[in-house]
Scaffold this motif. Structure first.
Motif: not given
Length: 233
Positions: A30, A45, A53, A108-112, A192, A195, A228-229
């Motif tokens: 990360d 991660d 996500p 947490q939420y992943h924003q690409g 990628y 977060w 990364w997610y």
């Protein structure tokens, strides 16, 4: 849901490598590297997920860049001030200022940033998949509800209460590489980005006479870390 991410696009080639190798658990990282980096997993991660996500539940709006907190903001206020009727002496809360009080910390939420890359392992054994981020892009704060003060003031309050470092924006950079194991006849997907940490709070305005506006519930998603997610299908 209406989200937007400012992105600065750079030309690059997708690095998707597949080789046959018996290996151990998947790894991830990360941190944003400075040059030709490769990622190995940190404790945050390590998991290959089973689905893409999650998206924020609320309809959120991205907050544009802003200067430091407005002079009218008061980051020291932690609750409603005394009302004029509570005391025989007239109250003075000038200048009027906005207040934000955090009440809950979520997940947490992943924003690409950039495209999602995928690699299918058609062999009979576990194989290694390598992915490289293809763009550079910034991810900022997004909110749902009426925030009566500045984003900077809100972040100060969140940091003070929950002892976490959240930022007004983080940049996910071009060229970050990650290698993970892909089981036989499975597809590994890699995205990628940034977060963001979810918080709920209340916000209102304190007027010069110490009366207050109605409280608003504010849900915010603040950049927390870059990474990364990963998920399999």
């Amino acid at each position: 849901m209406n989200t937007a991410v400012r992105r600065t696009m750079f030309l690059s080639s997708t690095a998707l490598l597949l080789c046959t190798a018996l290996t151990g658990p998947a790894l991830a990282a990360d941190e944003t590297p400075t040059a030709s980096p490769s990622a190995s997993a940190s404790a945050e991660d390590p998991v290959i997920n089973t689905a893409p996500p999650e998206e924020p539940e609320e309809s959120i709006s991205e907050i544009p860049d802003e200067t430091p907190a407005d002079p009218g903001d008061d980051p020291t206020v932690t609750g409603k001030p005394q009302q004029p009727s509570d005391s025989p002496n007239p109250a003075d809360c000038s200048p009027a200022h906005g207040v934000y009080v955090p009440t809950n910390q979520g997940k947490q939420y992943h924003q690409g940033v950039g495209p999602t890359n995928s690699n299918y392992n058609g062999t009979s054994r576990t194989a290694k998949s390598t992915f490289t981020s293809e763009v550079t892009g910034e991810v900022g704060v997004a909110v749902s509800g009426d925030l009566e003060t500045s984003v900077n003031t809100m972040l100060v309050k969140i940091k003070a209460k929950y002892q976490v470092t959240v930022s007004a924006k983080l940049t996910a950079k071009l060229g970050n590489t990650i290698s993970v194991d892909t089981p036989s006849h499975k597809t590994t997907h890699a995205r990628y980005g940034v977060w963001r940490l979810k918080h709920t709070g209340k916000s209102y305005v304190v007027h010069q006479n110490c009366s207050t506006s109605p409280e608003h519930t504010v849900v915010s998603y603040s950049p927390y870390r870059i990474g990364w997610y990963l998920w399999e299908s």
